[in-house]
Design a protein around this motif. Structure first.
Motif, mmCIF file in Angstrom:
data_model
loop_
_atom_site.group_PDB
_atom_site.id
_atom_site.type_symbol
_atom_site.label_atom_id
_atom_site.label_comp_id
_atom_site.label_asym_id
_atom_site.label_seq_id
_atom_site.Cartn_x
_atom_site.Cartn_y
_atom_site.Cartn_z
ATOM 1 N N MET A 1 12.608 -2.415 6.537
ATOM 2 C CA MET A 1 12.696 -2.912 5.184
ATOM 3 C C MET A 1 11.353 -3.516 4.801
ATOM 4 O O MET A 1 10.762 -4.255 5.569
ATOM 5 N N GLU A 2 10.902 -3.190 3.606
ATOM 6 C CA GLU A 2 9.631 -3.720 3.144
ATOM 7 C C GLU A 2 9.817 -5.148 2.634
ATOM 8 O O GLU A 2 10.920 -5.560 2.277
ATOM 9 N N LEU A 3 8.713 -5.887 2.577
ATOM 10 C CA LEU A 3 8.757 -7.294 2.212
ATOM 11 C C LEU A 3 9.382 -7.513 0.836
ATOM 12 O O LEU A 3 10.229 -8.388 0.660
ATOM 13 N N GLY A 4 8.986 -6.733 -0.150
ATOM 14 C CA GLY A 4 9.546 -6.889 -1.490
ATOM 15 C C GLY A 4 11.045 -6.687 -1.517
ATOM 16 O O GLY A 4 11.780 -7.423 -2.200
ATOM 17 N N GLU A 36 9.046 -7.083 -5.829
ATOM 18 C CA GLU A 36 10.360 -6.741 -5.271
ATOM 19 C C GLU A 36 10.576 -5.235 -5.159
ATOM 20 O O GLU A 36 11.353 -4.790 -4.321
ATOM 21 N N SER A 37 9.895 -4.459 -5.992
ATOM 22 C CA SER A 37 10.027 -3.002 -5.900
ATOM 23 C C SER A 37 8.900 -2.396 -5.066
ATOM 24 O O SER A 37 8.704 -1.186 -5.061
ATOM 25 N N ASN A 38 8.176 -3.257 -4.368
ATOM 26 C CA ASN A 38 7.105 -2.855 -3.449
ATOM 27 C C ASN A 38 5.988 -2.081 -4.152
ATOM 28 O O ASN A 38 5.338 -1.234 -3.554
ATOM 29 N N LYS A 39 5.755 -2.406 -5.423
ATOM 30 C CA LYS A 39 4.687 -1.761 -6.184
ATOM 31 C C LYS A 39 3.466 -2.659 -6.326
ATOM 32 O O LYS A 39 2.446 -2.226 -6.843
ATOM 33 N N SER A 40 3.581 -3.900 -5.888
ATOM 34 C CA SER A 40 2.476 -4.847 -5.959
ATOM 35 C C SER A 40 2.453 -5.673 -4.686
ATOM 36 O O SER A 40 3.501 -5.975 -4.115
#
Length: 100
Positions: A1-4, A36-40
């Motif tokens: 799972m990614e941080l966001g 949260e959407s792992n775009k930043s």
């Protein structure tokens, strides 16, 4: 799972609206949405403030996907990663304590 994704999961589980968390962090909702959407990317200071606001240990943002018990070589690698995260959590907690 990614941080966001972990941040979003924890926020939702605690019943905190995205707008509320963004306001508490003094960041835009747009920025938090992208995180949260792992775009930043997320600044470490923001992560520490999220952990403080949600009263969540920092390590919880990194260990959700490690709950399954691997075996053999994977188990050794998992333990090494968890130890590194615990060490990092202690270091970050010292930084937070110094700011208070």
């Amino acid at each position: 799972m990614e941080l966001g994704t972990a941040i979003r999961r924890i926020r939702i589980n605690l019943g905190i609206k995205q707008e509320e968390l963004a306001a508490a962090l003094d960041v835009s909702q747009s920025y938090l949405s992208k995180v949260e959407s792992n775009k930043s990317k997320l600044y470490v200071d923001d992560l520490v403030r999220i952990a403080e606001y949600t009263n969540t240990p920092l390590i919880n943002f990194f260990t959700e996907e490690m709950k399954e018990e691997p075996s053999g070589h994977d188990s050794i690698q998992r333990n090494e990663i968890l130890n590194l995260l615990k060490e990092q959590n202690r270091y970050l907690q010292l930084l937070v304590d110094k700011k208070m």
